[in-house]
Design a protein around this motif. Structure first.
Motif: not given
Length: 380
Positions: A113, A116, A119-121, A123
């Motif tokens: 994770v 950002e 938010s969180q992305k 991967v």
């Protein structure tokens, strides 16, 4: 190279490269230096090694991967005793084992994770991305071993990462009839909506020149994006491009390509005196009178090919698939794989041979001409 103001206007000397390429390289170099400044000082010789041994884009990719690994050590493990990447002692790095690397690649890198701004992305890396990260760390630890900073070459213990073998059937490219429809579309705009057609009217000569260069020469998107007016010598029927590792290459112009580029310059492209100095020599310009970006060129090609393929714009073909189109079309017209390899600047002939092996309906052709009974032969 010296800066003249805060808007990054530069004076260039002792180089034959166009200013846009020098400025692009300068930005890459500055980014590499910013990464290096975040890493421990004892890696300084490693930075010099990358600088002299690999292409600038590869250098940047390796540095980004190394920084990512060091951040992982600090933030997600107890393998180091530092709170900052730059403070990781050499002794901690010397204690890293192949098992640690295998856990990093096989566990952490496959799913993580990223935080950002708001938010969180999530991967997820597939084997191709994992292989690149492994390659970056292999280069680092082999260098440290060679320089005597590691007692053992731990890379021998890195787990293999299997990559799928490229298959000719997987190559996506336009067929001859689709190329013809693509050229008709850029000439007439017949598949565009009324609103889209109003934009097409302003850029149709530019768009045709871009498409013609892609399908004729199989240029990489970066090679096309960097083209300038001064890249072309119409009297000598040639133009200059800069390939990987900054290799300068003269390409011959055929009459079709010369015509479409000349039409764009004469009938549509703003005069250089109307442009900002930074963009005055750029060949392909946006409606804002600035050099087109790689992203805008990619979106343009996806838009046109999506209409031809009758699909959503997200599923339209990228410029790289037009590169594949050029390769397969040239081979289908009888040019040797070695000639096509030279034109497209493939490092390995096996890449070009994949295009040679890719023929539409080849299985059907084989079976339809391989009958076992006389009845079948007579029915044909």
């Amino acid at each position: 190279m010296s800066s003249t103001n805060n808007n990054q206007n530069f004076t260039y000397g002792k180089s034959n490269k166009p200013q846009n390429l020098l400025l692009q390289e300068h930005k890459f170099i500055q980014h590499c230096k910013s990464i290096e400044n975040q890493l421990p000082e004892y890696l300084e010789d490693f930075f010099l090694y990358l600088k002299s041994s690999v292409a600038l884009t590869t250098r940047q990719a390796y540095l980004e991967d190394v920084l990512f690994f060091f951040r992982y050590l600090v933030e997600h493990t107890k393998l180091v005793h530092a709170s900052l990447v730059s403070e990781i002692p050499l002794s901690d790095l010397q204690a890293i084992t192949a098992k640690d690397i295998n856990r990093y690649l096989g566990d952490y890198c496959t799913h993580y994770v990223v935080d950002e701004e708001s938010s969180q992305k999530i991967v997820e890396n597939q084997n191709r991305s994992l292989s690149r990260k492994k390659s970056s760390l292999s280069v680092l630890f082999k260098f440290l071993f060679r320089e005597g900073l590691m007692e053992k070459n731990i890379t021998d213990g890195f787990n293999p990462i299997k990559l799928p073998k490229p298959q000719p059937d997987a190559i996506k490219r336009l067929e001859i009839e689709e190329i013809e429809e693509l050229l008709q579309l850029v000439d007439t705009g017949h598949l565009f909506t009324k609103k889209e057609k109003s934009f097409w009217e302003k850029t149709k000569f530019r768009d045709k020149a871009i498409i013609m260069l892609f399908i004729t020469y199989g240029l990489r998107i970066s090679e096309l994006q960097q083209l300038n007016l001064s890249s072309f010598n119409f009297r000598r029927m040639e133009f200059k491009i800069y390939r990987k590792r900054g290799k300068e290459v003269e390409m011959p112009l055929n009459h079709t390509t010369k015509t479409v580029i000349d039409e764009y310059i004469q009938l549509e492209r703003p005069k250089s005196m109307e442009l900002e100095p930074e963009h005055s020599d750029a060949l392909f310009l946006s409606l804002q009178k600035k050099r087109m970006t790689v992203r805008s060129i990619r979106n343009l090609i996806k838009k046109y090919t999506a209409l031809v393929l009758k699909t959503d714009v997200k599923k339209g073909y990228s410029p790289h698939k037009l590169r594949a189109t050029a390769a397969t079309t040239l081979i289908a017209r009888g040019f040797s794989v070695y000639d096509v390899q030279n034109l497209l600047d493939h490092d390995n002939i096996t890449t070009t041979q994949l295009y040679a092996a890719h023929r539409k309906n080849v299985k059907k052709e084989i079976i339809s001409n391989f009958e076992w009974t006389e009845e079948s032969d007579e029915s044909d």
